[in-house]
Design a protein around this motif. Structure first.
Motif: not given
Lengths: 433, 272, 97
Positions: B95-103, B218-231
């Motif tokens: 769900r955290a990936f939802a509404a992601a733009d291209t970036w 995240e466990a692989l080192g991703a920053n969750s702030a860059y996911f989905g709509l909020k990212g």
């Protein structure tokens, strides 16, 4: 590559094929369920009603989870005159409980759900894959082809032909040819969108409950045909069916008959303001008992429309029931390890003892009525209109005179003997109830 | 990571499950695409990229991994890729990936890409829903590799040290040489995509699709702030239909007369 | 000149969902068309796929709108029409059905 052999290949993931696949998968068989549409139901058309039996035997309490449009509590039969309609209806909440009176459905939603049940039971569903050939060995069908090359071949101990009225499998296996024009009706249907509130007020329904309206009489310019209006959640399924051989006599476009039906004064107000969302056509088996092909032949079991099992207005129930019996037959073969052609004949025996054959035998005159029953499409509707108009217009003429006139109409238009004979025999074939 | 030379390329293919274009509707309030009840299909442009990957595999061997970010229904697109011959499929779903733009989409895909060895990343030219044609290039930037778009031909060097490509232009084509690893956005001029076989479908049905959630990434080192709509830095204030084209002219009646009128009109406009 | 399919049918087909395949799946052997008196395919088809061109004496087949019902196969008095279903889920795919 893989040369594994399935216990069974089911061609077609409609109600018949999925019933067969589900029955076998539950019994632990390896089953490939092959559908030519992008998803199950994508190539299918039906009037719109599915019945509790035999679905419940496969999926207990299905009504709690199946994609049901509306549970039917109101059954209306309308005999259309040229501008009039004589209706008989039965409405009963009891029929709505556990979908006892059947339910409306849309194939693009119901079929994928149903096929998913088969998948969850262990069947392998393959979509977008039209089966184009059968593979024969030693006088029987041992596999199918869905394109060129080995990669498109698949083998099994038994094949279930559930690929509809035009069945490729049965034709390629030489079990039957394309149906005759006398044995099929062409059905046309539109899905017409209306707000659910409008449907409920227009058809006098509670939320979630529905009506089925079946129209007889003057639907197809005096030829054998019928019409229907079934209520879905926020659409209506509106259609006609006319015997293809009669369409050839009429020499008209089938959608002209649909347009006439939709603009009939008794029908049109029900559809007012609706938007057509889809236009569909399909052939419907109408040949009755005599058109049923060999049910178990050369390693192929024919089910549903492929086996021409359809008796107006029922079809999905017969499709499912035949699928279950084919499934049970192959389960038996698996148990004994005997997939011989003789052993698979069990399917035919099961079918002959079943509801399906009882109904087909009871309506054995159905096909005659259809092909030669002009009086049901013209004489009776005309007589009803004349009599009812005369009786219902209060104009100072006494009822005794009017009843005498009514008797004269019956005598002139149809004849008493004919009426008695029809009442005794053919009417039971012509009516949907 | 880059795989060793001589064992065939590791190719990563990013695909998208898109709503069937004939069914598209926009939410009048959010201006986002209404996907519910709309049948989803493998993005048609991705089929060309998949075809490119499969042909490279036929020539050079190697391994083709398909990744998609999307809702659980995107399994269907991945399953189809497997049926056509991909070796492995990975679905990034949360769900955290939802509404992601291209970036945000490119970022999320890049996190996964960095965890596997690859010599080449393939994408379609664009997706038929958003038509931005941005994710491929952005993904290349996140991976810090060169990229090319409108790719119609790919000649991979046997030593896995470089690739010669042709880029489709309006009036011809470019020939480029790129080092590996690189990202190629494949155009439809690449060639007709193949159809899946029955056996391919059956094998695909049995293959497992690897699922990765936001937590896994995240466990692989991703920053969750860059996911989905909020990212997503992109903000869509308004969606409006393109201006209507002026209506065309229809000349009916006698064909000769109509043709004469057409020629007149064309010469008036300076076309002939 | 070929008469295009009637407007009404165009309107109807517009609402349907098609994924048209590049190849025609309706195979017609036209060797008998000229002597065929009624040409039932031209009026039985629910989507007007078959149009007879009296000048060129040829049947034009608009397979793109086919709903795969099979009526043409059944009505052809010479059994010269074969319906091969389009591959890969192409052709009509009903949204409601």
């Amino acid at each position: 590559m893989s040369t594994e052999k399935f216990d069974a290949i089911v061609v077609g993931a409609g109600p018949a094929g999925t019933s067969a696949a589900l029955t076998m998968a539950k019994g632990g068989l390896s089953v490939a369920l092959i559908e030519r549409g992008e998803s199950p139901g994508a190539k299918n058309v039906f009037g719109g009603v599915v019945y509790k039996w035999p679905l419940e035997e496969m999926i207990p309490k299905f009504w709690e989870k199946a994609p049901i449009e509306r549970k039917i509590i109101d059954h209306r039969m309308v005999i259309l005159g040229k501008d009039s309609g004589f209706s008989v209806s039965y409405k009963d909440d009891y029929l709505g409980m556990e979908t006892r009176g059947g339910f409306t459905a849309l194939r693009s939603r119901f079929d994928p759900w149903f096929a998913q049940q088969a998948e969850e039971a262990g069947a392998t569903l393959v979509t977008s894959m039209p089966v184009s050939e059968v593979i024969e060995e030693g006088g029987r069908v041992v596999g199918i082809r869905a394109g060129r090359g080995k990669e498109n071949e698949l083998y099994a101990q038994a094949i279930v032909a559930a690929d509809g009225v035009m069945s490729t499998v049965l034709q390629k296996a030489g079990i039957r040819g394309p149906p005759a024009a006398e044995d099929v009706a062409i059905g046309l249907k539109e899905v017409i969108e209306l707000p659910s509130d409008t449907i409920e007020s227009r058809f006098n329904l509670k939320r979630g409950y529905g009506a089925r309206l079946d129209y007889l009489g003057s639907v197809a310019r005096g030829k054998s045909g019928g019409g229907f209006v079934y209520t879905n959640s926020n659409t209506l399924s509106v259609g006609i069916a006319v015997l293809l051989s009669h369409l050839l006599e009429l020499r008209c476009k089938p959608y002209e008959i649909l347009d006439e039906f939709k603009s009939h004064p008794v029908v049109a107000p029900l559809l007012e303001g609706g938007r057509v969302k889809e236009y569909q056509a399909h052939l419907i088996p109408e040949g009755g008992l005599q058109s049923i092909p060999p049910l178990a032949s050369r390693g192929v079991l024919a089910v549903g429309d492929a086996a021409m099992l359809c008796l107006y207005p029922e079809g999905t129930n017969m499709a499912m029931a035949s699928g279950v019996m084919a499934g049970k037959t192959i389960l038996e073969s698996k148990k004994t390890g005997d997939f011989s052609i003789q052993r698979l004949m069990l399917y035919e025996r099961l079918m002959k003892e079943s509801y399906i054959f009882k109904e087909h035998s009871r309506k054995k005159n159905y096909h005659n009525v259809l092909t030669s029953g002009d009086r049901f499409n013209t004489d009776y509707p005309d007589a009803i209109t004349e009599i009812m108009r005369n009786i219902l217009v209060v104009d100072g003429v006494d009822r005794g005179t009017k009843h005498a006139a009514a008797r004269k109409v019956i005598r002139d238009k149809v004849g008493y003997v004919r009426v008695l004979r029809d009442l005794y025999r053919d009417i039971w074939s012509a009516l949907p109830w | 990571m880059v795989s060793e030379a001589g064992v065939g390329p590791n190719i990563l293919l990013a695909v998208k499950q898109v709503p069937d274009v004939s069914e598209l509707r926009l939410d009048p309030v959010t201006h986002s695409l209404l996907r519910e009840g709309v049948p989803s299909v493998l993005n048609p442009y991705d089929r060309y990229a998949l075809e490119a990957g499969l042909r490279l595999k036929e020539i050079h061997g190697g391994r083709l991994t398909v990744v998609s970010m999307g809702p659980p229904q995107a399994r269907k697109a991945l399953q189809e890729s497997l049926a056509l011959g991909a070796d492995e499929a990975v679905l990034l779903t949360d769900r955290a990936f939802a509404a992601a733009d291209t970036w945000a989409t490119a970022y999320t895909l890049s996190v996964f890409a960095k965890t596997i060895p690859f010599n080449m990343v393939l994408t379609g030219l664009k997706a038929i829903d958003g038509e931005t044609s941005q994710v491929g290039a952005e993904l290349a930037e996140f991976l810090d590799i060169p990229h090319a778009s409108y790719v119609r031909k790919i000649d991979l060097r046997g030593d896995m040290q470089g690739v010669t490509i042709e880029r489709q232009l309006e009036n011809g084509y470019d020939v480029w040489e790129l080092p590996l690893p690189c990202l190629l956005m494949v155009a439809k001029e690449f060639g007709q995509p193949r159809l899946a076989t029955l056996q391919g479908y059956i094998r695909a049905k049995r293959q497992k699709i690897r699922i990765l959630t936001a937590h896994d990434l995240e466990a692989l080192g991703a920053n969750s702030a860059y996911f989905g709509l909020k990212g997503s830095p992109t903000f869509i204030p308004k969606v409006s239909p393109p201006p209507a084209k002026p209506p065309g002219t229809i000349w009916s009646g006698d064909p000769k007369e109509s043709v004469r009128k057409l020629v007149d009109a064309l010469s008036r406009e300076g076309f002939v | 000149m070929v008469n295009p399919p009637s407007r009404k049918i165009d309107e109807r087909l517009y609402v349907n969902r098609y994924n048209v395949h590049s190849e025609n799946h309706l195979h017609v052997d036209q060797s008998k068309c000229q002597e065929c008196r009624d040409k039932p395919c031209t009026f039985s088809c629910p989507v007007d796929d078959y149009v007879w061109d009296p000048e060129l004496k040829r049947l034009t087949v608009f397979y793109e709108g086919c709903v795969e019902c099979g009526a043409c196969v059944v009505v052809c008095p010479y059994h010269k029409i074969a319906l091969d279903y389009p591959p890969a889920g192409r052709g009509v795919n009903f949204r409601f059905g």
